[in-house]
Each structure stands twice: as structure tokens, then as C-alpha cells.
Design an enzyme around this catalytic site. Structure first.
Site, PDB file in Angstrom:
ATOM      1  N   GLY A  28     -21.732 -50.688  -6.219  1.00 42.44           N
ATOM      2  CA  GLY A  28     -20.936 -49.840  -5.342  1.00 42.44           C
ATOM      3  C   GLY A  28     -21.129 -50.292  -3.909  1.00 42.44           C
ATOM      4  CG  HIS A  63     -23.849 -46.063   2.180  1.00 43.35           C
ATOM      5  ND1 HIS A  63     -24.729 -46.665   3.055  1.00 43.35           N
ATOM      6  CD2 HIS A  63     -24.154 -46.550   0.956  1.00 43.35           C
ATOM      7  CE1 HIS A  63     -25.538 -47.475   2.367  1.00 43.35           C
ATOM      8  NE2 HIS A  63     -25.214 -47.422   1.097  1.00 43.35           N
ATOM      9  CB  CYS A 119     -29.135 -49.711  -0.510  1.00 42.22           C
ATOM     10  SG  CYS A 119     -27.748 -49.555   0.616  1.00 42.22           S
ATOM     11  CG  LEU A 120     -25.089 -54.365  -1.874  1.00 36.47           C
ATOM     12  CD1 LEU A 120     -23.574 -54.459  -1.821  1.00 36.47           C
ATOM     13  CD2 LEU A 120     -25.686 -55.591  -2.531  1.00 36.47           C
ATOM     14  CG  HIS A 135     -26.347 -45.083  -3.004  1.00 34.73           C
ATOM     15  ND1 HIS A 135     -27.685 -45.449  -3.054  1.00 34.73           N
ATOM     16  CD2 HIS A 135     -25.758 -45.985  -2.184  1.00 34.73           C
ATOM     17  CE1 HIS A 135     -27.870 -46.511  -2.279  1.00 34.73           C
ATOM     18  NE2 HIS A 135     -26.724 -46.867  -1.749  1.00 34.73           N
ATOM     19  CD  GLU A 136     -21.931 -46.855  -2.772  1.00 31.30           C
ATOM     20  OE1 GLU A 136     -21.905 -47.090  -1.548  1.00 31.30           O
ATOM     21  OE2 GLU A 136     -22.639 -47.506  -3.564  1.00 31.30           O
ATOM     22  CD  GLN A 138     -23.338 -50.385   1.709  1.00 39.40           C
ATOM     23  OE1 GLN A 138     -22.585 -49.903   0.883  1.00 39.40           O
ATOM     24  NE2 GLN A 138     -24.487 -50.959   1.382  1.00 39.40           N
TER      25      GLN A 138
HETATM   26 ZN    ZN Z   1     -26.130 -48.380  -0.421  1.00 39.44          ZN
END
Ligand code: ZN
Length: 163
Positions: A48, A142, A96-97, A138-139, A53
Site C-alpha cells: 500500500g 498517512h 512502511c516504505l 495504516h494508509e 509518500q
Molecule cells: Zn506507510
């Protein structure tokens, strides 16, 4: 186009994103942004990703197609909202990226109801459970400017393989 992933520390990861005007969803710029978000997610092996990001403070996130009902289309959520449909929560490992190589346990609701607009500006509403529910929480975090490391316990870095 594959874009650079914004990583910590960066203020854009900590600020709430702006809602996308519904009439803009089908514009060339938003459609291109969605395409870039998806391409960047797959290029980085993410399940995701959220727009901040890739340096865009808009309420857009994508989840890989493996989690879609028919597994044939990526899940695109614009201006997403969710609410729990059960009080049950569970702990599980997240990464997380934007926080490379750091993992930790985060407590999330197991089952949620999601309201959003899809990539074409159509209103969608669905129930998500388990891993999909976790990724959406989670998204959406963000999009509110919250990173999982602010909620996690037992944060640890991934041991590099030495052999
Ligand atoms: Zn993330």
C-alpha cells in the site's frame, strides 16, 4: 512514472493531506498522480502507499490488487474514511516504505467499514477485514500525518542477511 519515496524525517509525512475536490478526480493531473502512486508502490514492493509518500499532500492512497475482491484491479481510495464495525483489535507487525527497514507491532481494528471515492470519482463503500483492514488504517493514518512508528511497540530494525 516511478517517483522517489519520501522517507523520515520529512515534514510532509506529518501533516494532514487535503481532500481532493470530487470534480478534479478525472482531471489529467489527478489521473497521472494515481498512475504514478501505483507504479511507485509496485516498484518498491509496497502493499500500500499514500500520496504524501511521493510528496503529494492529497488524500489518495492505493493498495495492491492482491487485496481486491477480484484481484484484478488495484484499490484506489480517494478521500477515504473508515469506522470500526466491531470493537475487536489485534496486534500485528507493520513496516512502511517511508521508514525503511524498521518494523513494529501495531494494534488495529480487525473489521472496518470504508467510505471513499474510487479512481473515477465513484463513491464506494465496503467492509474490510484482517490484513486489508490493517493496510487501510495504516494508509489513512498517512493521510492524517501519522506514521505507524508513533503507534507501534517493539520497534526493531530488520537484521541484514550476512550470508
Ligand atoms: Zn506507510
Amino acid at each position: 512514472m516511478i517517483l522517489n519515496i519520501i522517507t523520515e524525517p520529512n515534514p510532509i509525512l506529518h501533516q494532514p493531506s487535503a481532500a481532493v475536490p470530487i470534480t478534479d478526480i478525472n482531471s489529467e493531473s489527478i489521473q497521472k498522480l494515481i498512475e504514478d502512486i501505483v507504479e511507485t508502490m509496485y516498484a518498491n514492493n509496497g502493499v500500500g502507499i499514500a500520496a504524501p509518500q511521493i510528496d503529494s499532500s492529497l488524500q489518495i492512497c492505493a493498495i495492491m490488487k492482491d487485496f481486491a475482491k477480484k484481484k484484478d484491479k488495484d484499490i484506489i481510495l480517494i478521500n477515504p474514511r473508515w469506522e470500526k464495525t466491531s470493537p475487536l483489535k489485534e496486534w500485528d507487525e507493520e513496516g512502511c516504505l517511508s521508514v525503511p527497514k524498521i518494523y513494529g507491532q501495531v494494534k488495529r481494528y480487525k473489521k472496518i467499514k470504508v467510505d471513499a471515492f474510487d479512481a473515477h470519482g465513484k463513491q464506494i463503500c465496503f467492509i474490510a477485514e484482517g490484513t486489508l483492514a490493517r493496510i487501510i488504517q495504516h494508509e489513512v493514518d498517512h493521510l492524517k500525518g501519522t506514521l505507524f512508528i508513533e503507534k507501534a511497540k517493539n520497534l526493531h530494525s530488520l537484521q541484514e542477511e550476512t550470508m
